[in-house]
Scaffold this motif. Structure first.
Motif, PDB file in Angstrom:
ATOM      1  N   LYS A 124       0.858  -1.181   0.000  1.00 31.30           N
ATOM      2  CA  LYS A 124       0.000   0.000   0.000  1.00 31.30           C
ATOM      3  C   LYS A 124       0.896   1.235   0.000  1.00 31.30           C
ATOM      4  N   LYS A 125       0.331   2.378  -0.367  1.00 31.48           N
ATOM      5  CA  LYS A 125       1.076   3.630  -0.429  1.00 31.48           C
ATOM      6  C   LYS A 125       1.753   3.903   0.916  1.00 31.48           C
ATOM      7  N   GLY A 126       3.067   4.159   0.867  1.00 28.37           N
ATOM      8  CA  GLY A 126       3.819   4.483   2.068  1.00 28.37           C
ATOM      9  C   GLY A 126       4.221   3.271   2.912  1.00 28.37           C
ATOM     10  N   GLN A 127       3.853   2.078   2.463  1.00 29.30           N
ATOM     11  CA  GLN A 127       4.175   0.874   3.234  1.00 29.30           C
ATOM     12  C   GLN A 127       5.569   0.359   2.887  1.00 29.30           C
ATOM     13  N   THR A 128       6.292  -0.081   3.902  1.00 31.90           N
ATOM     14  CA  THR A 128       7.614  -0.665   3.690  1.00 31.90           C
ATOM     15  C   THR A 128       7.506  -2.182   3.810  1.00 31.90           C
ATOM     16  N   THR A 131       6.921  -3.031   7.535  1.00 35.05           N
ATOM     17  CA  THR A 131       5.559  -2.855   8.069  1.00 35.05           C
ATOM     18  C   THR A 131       4.615  -3.888   7.460  1.00 35.05           C
TER      19      THR A 131
END
Length: 168
Positions: A124-128, A131
């Protein structure tokens, strides 16, 4: 109702679900089914193309639908890492098989997944990756009937440990 004659492999991308699944199928005399390939076949697109076109949520809907419709008997089913986001898919897979969570540590996973985008991994957007690992680990544990740690094992040793855990 179908009996639990299948073995369903879940876990993060890069843990070896497909590789181990093929060998396990040969050892047990089962057929092998790769859910990611089934999705590509039904959609006529590569996983990353589906993600690009439909977004992560759209891909998860497709994955959920395809996995919830799997019909198999005495098969090793290797799922995509994001299958655990699909409630219907996981309920169906638990009905038709024993769910095995193939586990590795984050450190090992990070080494194996140098090219995460090219693999069609659902981020997802911004997910590393870290995470994502933390989020999914809880879901894998929730759905698993059996957990098999691959720490310090090669593919053959992992297959042996899996066969022992399944008590076949």
């Amino acid at each position: 109702m179908e009996q639990k004659t299948n073995i369903v492999l879940i876990g993060m991308p890069g843990v070896g679900k497909s590789t181990i699944g093929v060998i396990l199928a040969k050892v047990l005399g089962y057929s092998f089914l790769d859910a990611d390939l089934l999705i590509q076949e039904q959609e006529g697109k590569l996983l990353r193309e589906i993600i690009e076109k439909k977004g992560t949520d759209g891909f998860i809907e497709v994955e959920n639908r395809v996995n919830a419709s799997i019909r198999a008997d005495r098969a090793i089913i290797a799922t995509g890492g994001s299958v655990v986001y699909g409630k219907e898919a996981m309920e169906h897979l638990k009905e038709i098989g024993r769910v095995v969570y193939l586990k590795v540590s984050y450190a090992i996973l990070e080494k194996r997944l140098a090219d995460i985008k090219g693999r069609g991994v659902v981020l997802k957007k911004g997910q590393t990756l870290e995470t994502l690992f933390e989020e999914r680990s809880k879901l894998y544990e929730q759905y698993a009937d059996i957990e098999v740690s691959e720490e310090g094992l090669d593919v053959e040793q992992t297959v042996e440990k899996l066969v022992e855990a399944l008590e076949l």
